[in-house]
Design a protein around this motif. Structure first.
Motif, PDB file in Angstrom:
ATOM      1  N   UNK A   1      55.196  38.584  84.294  1.00 23.56           N
ATOM      2  CA  UNK A   1      53.796  39.092  84.587  1.00 23.56           C
ATOM      3  C   UNK A   1      53.870  40.445  85.245  1.00 23.56           C
ATOM      4  N   UNK A   2      53.304  41.532  84.824  1.00 18.87           N
ATOM      5  CA  UNK A   2      53.420  42.826  85.307  1.00 18.87           C
ATOM      6  C   UNK A   2      51.915  43.077  85.466  1.00 18.87           C
ATOM      7  N   UNK A   3      51.686  44.532  85.788  1.00 21.88           N
ATOM      8  CA  UNK A   3      50.262  44.949  86.439  1.00 21.88           C
ATOM      9  C   UNK A   3      49.886  46.172  85.552  1.00 21.88           C
ATOM     10  N   UNK A   4      48.523  46.253  85.554  1.00 17.75           N
ATOM     11  CA  UNK A   4      48.101  47.402  84.610  1.00 17.75           C
ATOM     12  C   UNK A   4      48.438  48.670  85.364  1.00 17.75           C
ATOM     13  N   UNK A   5      48.686  49.544  84.301  1.00 11.62           N
ATOM     14  CA  UNK A   5      49.119  51.063  84.833  1.00 11.62           C
ATOM     15  C   UNK A   5      50.627  50.880  85.372  1.00 11.62           C
ATOM     16  N   UNK A   6      51.294  49.868  85.070  1.00 14.41           N
ATOM     17  CA  UNK A   6      52.711  49.637  85.530  1.00 14.41           C
ATOM     18  C   UNK A   6      53.618  50.620  84.601  1.00 14.41           C
ATOM     19  N   UNK A   7      54.714  51.132  85.219  1.00 11.94           N
ATOM     20  CA  UNK A   7      55.773  51.839  84.513  1.00 11.94           C
ATOM     21  C   UNK A   7      57.180  51.331  84.996  1.00 11.94           C
ATOM     22  N   UNK A   8      58.145  50.701  84.272  1.00  9.22           N
ATOM     23  CA  UNK A   8      59.275  50.144  84.654  1.00  9.22           C
ATOM     24  C   UNK A   8      60.435  50.613  83.727  1.00  9.22           C
ATOM     25  N   UNK A   9      60.022  51.364  82.827  1.00  8.61           N
ATOM     26  CA  UNK A   9      61.310  52.057  82.167  1.00  8.61           C
ATOM     27  C   UNK A   9      61.024  52.036  80.577  1.00  8.61           C
ATOM     28  N   UNK A  10      61.964  52.782  79.764  1.00  7.63           N
ATOM     29  CA  UNK A  10      61.935  53.055  78.329  1.00  7.63           C
ATOM     30  C   UNK A  10      62.589  51.938  77.161  1.00  7.63           C
TER      31      UNK A  10
ATOM     32  N   UNK B   1      42.152  36.539  91.658  1.00  8.93           N
ATOM     33  CA  UNK B   1      41.390  35.375  91.361  1.00  8.93           C
ATOM     34  C   UNK B   1      41.503  35.125  89.873  1.00  8.93           C
ATOM     35  N   UNK B   2      41.551  35.941  88.973  1.00  9.48           N
ATOM     36  CA  UNK B   2      42.034  35.903  87.398  1.00  9.48           C
ATOM     37  C   UNK B   2      43.288  35.229  87.281  1.00  9.48           C
ATOM     38  N   UNK B   3      44.408  35.856  88.028  1.00  6.81           N
ATOM     39  CA  UNK B   3      45.769  35.320  87.773  1.00  6.81           C
ATOM     40  C   UNK B   3      46.035  33.925  88.146  1.00  6.81           C
ATOM     41  N   UNK B   4      45.340  33.594  89.479  1.00  8.54           N
ATOM     42  CA  UNK B   4      45.565  32.206  89.935  1.00  8.54           C
ATOM     43  C   UNK B   4      44.855  31.289  89.069  1.00  8.54           C
ATOM     44  N   UNK B   5      43.678  31.574  88.613  1.00  5.31           N
ATOM     45  CA  UNK B   5      42.917  30.734  87.816  1.00  5.31           C
ATOM     46  C   UNK B   5      43.490  30.504  86.469  1.00  5.31           C
ATOM     47  N   UNK B   6      44.225  31.307  85.774  1.00  8.36           N
ATOM     48  CA  UNK B   6      45.081  31.082  84.702  1.00  8.36           C
ATOM     49  C   UNK B   6      46.274  30.304  84.877  1.00  8.36           C
ATOM     50  N   UNK B   7      46.980  30.338  86.116  1.00  3.79           N
ATOM     51  CA  UNK B   7      47.999  29.656  86.477  1.00  3.79           C
ATOM     52  C   UNK B   7      47.702  28.006  86.538  1.00  3.79           C
ATOM     53  N   UNK B   8      46.414  28.099  87.229  1.00  4.69           N
ATOM     54  CA  UNK B   8      46.281  26.612  87.449  1.00  4.69           C
ATOM     55  C   UNK B   8      45.276  25.842  86.087  1.00  4.69           C
ATOM     56  N   UNK B   9      44.953  26.561  85.187  1.00  3.82           N
ATOM     57  CA  UNK B   9      44.183  26.139  84.248  1.00  3.82           C
ATOM     58  C   UNK B   9      45.400  25.789  83.135  1.00  3.82           C
ATOM     59  N   UNK B  10      45.353  24.492  82.671  1.00  7.86           N
ATOM     60  CA  UNK B  10      46.252  24.018  81.664  1.00  7.86           C
ATOM     61  C   UNK B  10      45.926  24.569  80.306  1.00  7.86           C
ATOM     62  N   UNK B  11      44.417  24.873  80.189  1.00  9.86           N
ATOM     63  CA  UNK B  11      43.965  25.568  78.884  1.00  9.86           C
ATOM     64  C   UNK B  11      44.105  26.989  78.702  1.00  9.86           C
ATOM     65  N   UNK B  12      44.670  27.674  79.816  1.00  8.78           N
ATOM     66  CA  UNK B  12      44.389  29.016  79.935  1.00  8.78           C
ATOM     67  C   UNK B  12      45.488  29.698  78.765  1.00  8.78           C
ATOM     68  N   UNK B  13      46.421  29.256  78.386  1.00  9.98           N
ATOM     69  CA  UNK B  13      47.190  29.776  77.186  1.00  9.98           C
ATOM     70  C   UNK B  13      48.190  30.776  78.016  1.00  9.98           C
TER      71      UNK B  13
ATOM     72  N   UNK C   1      55.315  32.416  95.736  1.00  8.91           N
ATOM     73  CA  UNK C   1      55.950  31.381  96.477  1.00  8.91           C
ATOM     74  C   UNK C   1      55.105  30.040  96.021  1.00  8.91           C
ATOM     75  N   UNK C   2      53.999  29.973  96.128  1.00 14.77           N
ATOM     76  CA  UNK C   2      53.161  28.701  95.860  1.00 14.77           C
ATOM     77  C   UNK C   2      53.183  28.230  94.352  1.00 14.77           C
ATOM     78  N   UNK C   3      53.497  29.294  93.458  1.00 17.49           N
ATOM     79  CA  UNK C   3      53.455  28.853  92.047  1.00 17.49           C
ATOM     80  C   UNK C   3      54.853  28.902  91.704  1.00 17.49           C
TER      81      UNK C   3
END
Length: 422
Positions: free
Chosen positions: A137-146, A187-199, A233-235
């Motif tokens: 997982x990364x974040x919106x507007x991130x830059x980590x290299x080319x 909120x969105x991130x953790x909901x996706x992690x906990x939902x077995x149907x999130x994909x 840590x929790x996930x």
């Protein structure tokens, strides 16, 4: 000062169209010292770019230059792969004693290659190996290299498109304040992690910049970073902090995450770790993550011994007594005062600013204004670059060693550039 663009013949006829900085700064540079560059026509430029953060201690810093010249003159090892050398030993011992031990950081040190993207690739590869999972997982507007792995966790659409193939196994999530405070953090991130149907496949790691430099000088709050560490840590996910541009003192403390009181599982460093602008990068990680087999990740130029020499001199000169952090924070307050004045003077233009330490960004409601401001600043003898997905932010990145007088001079040029592009 009126600057006449030089004849760039060989650059235009032979060098690839991919070149970029030279288009915004049409000069042929010849010499540099401290916070100034000089072109071959005798013009002098104040540097508020600092090699994109790789020159935190200025150009040709005399202390570091002396250490480098002495090493070369005694025929010290230049190229060493991962062989044990006296220069590497001196760096490792100094890094441990001056940086890691005082901060109670337990990290092992890996030399993954010469550039920041090498360090990011190593971090991603290690996280996947440790956790046995592919997703990061990364974040919106991130830059980590080319390179491809780094691009997969980078947000910029233009840079991602250059890959030419699908960029997979990376999932973006909202960075701090992406929804202007209207949505609860994670909120969105953790909901996706906990939902077995999130994909969402269970991620091996999360990679984050505490201040997004190329993304527009977006500053994560300390409480947001602490909540991110707690979520990891929790996930059962590893937390990777990309400190390539914001580390080595750019935000004040040596590591940009120190203010938040967190201890990432993996940290990437490059840019100013050599102190002198020479290629060098580090991947730091907790000892229990050191599951590499010998030779499993390598590279021909990961043993740049002259860079070890200047890095050691940098740590001993600037980080042994705690004064650099205090100085950077004081210079940051000087910048903040000036930017507040500029914003007040140009309130009708919708000017906002943000930053920490000696990295700051100024944004205008008119997204084309930042480029115009940087162009005018160059005409007045100063190097400034833009950042953000639409180049909508004027980015201030002076050397940490800049004097208060030089800083005032640059901030005055910035103010004039803003006025004259209204």
């Amino acid at each position: 000062m009126t600057i006449t663009p030089p004849a760039l013949s060989v650059f235009e006829t032979l060098e690839s169209e991919v070149r970029s900085y030279c288009r915004g700064w049409p000069a042929v540079f010849d010499r540099a010292q401290g916070s100034h560059l000089h072109d071959e026509d005798g013009h002098t430029y104040l540097d508020f770019f600092a090699g994109a953060g790789s020159l935190n201690y200025g150009h040709n810093n005399p202390v570091l230059k002396r250490a480098l010249i002495d090493y070369i003159e005694r025929d010290g090892i230049t190229h060493g792969l991962d062989m044990a050398t006296t220069a590497k030993r001196a760096f490792l011992e100094t890094f441990e004693n001056v940086i890691l031990r005082p901060r109670d950081l337990p990290y092992k040190v890996m030399f993954p290659g010469p550039t920041g993207t090498n360090a990011v690739e190593a971090a991603l590869k290690l996280a996947r190996k440790v956790k046995g999972r592919e997703s990061v997982v990364s974040f919106t507007n991130a830059f980590h290299g080319m390179s491809l792995g780094s691009l997969a966790v980078t947000g910029n659409a233009f840079k991602r498109a250059g890959a030419g193939i699908p960029l997979v196994h990376g999932t973006p999530m909202p960075f701090d304040n992406y929804f202007d405070g209207q949505v609860e953090d994670f909120l969105w991130f953790e909901r996706l992690l906990d939902d077995q149907g999130s994909g969402l496949n269970k991620p091996a790691a999360v990679i984050v910049e505490t201040v997004q430099g190329e993304g527009g000088i977006n500053v994560a709050r300390a409480e947001w970073l602490r909540a991110l560490q707690d979520l990891c840590h929790r996930q059962d996910m590893l937390l990777i902090v990309d400190d390539i541009q914001m580390g080595c003192g750019r935000t004040g403390a040596f590591f940009s995450f120190e203010e938040a009181g967190i201890t990432p599982d993996i940290v990437t460093l490059s840019k100013s770790i050599s102190g002198y602008g020479m290629p060098m990068s580090l991947c730091l990680f907790k000892p229990e993550l050191d599951v590499w087999e010998p030779g499993e990740h390598n590279g021909t130029f990961r043993g740049n011994n002259p860079a070890f020499v200047t890095a050691t001199a940098t740590l001993n000169t600037y980080w042994a007594d705690g004064q650099m952090e205090k100085q950077t924070l004081a210079r940051g307050e000087q910048v903040e005062r000036a930017l507040l004045s500029i914003a007040d003077e140009n309130a009708e233009a919708g000017v906002s600013f943000r930053g920490r330490g000696l990295v700051w960004g100024m944004e205008f409601a008119d997204k084309t204004r930042a480029t115009a401001v940087c162009r005018r600043a160059f005409e007045l003898g100063m190097l400034l670059e833009t950042s953000g997905p639409e180049s909508e932010v004027v980015k201030l990145l002076p050397a940490l060693t800049i004097s208060p007088e030089e800083l005032d001079e640059g901030l005055s040029i910035l103010a004039r550039s803003v006025r004259e592009t209204a």
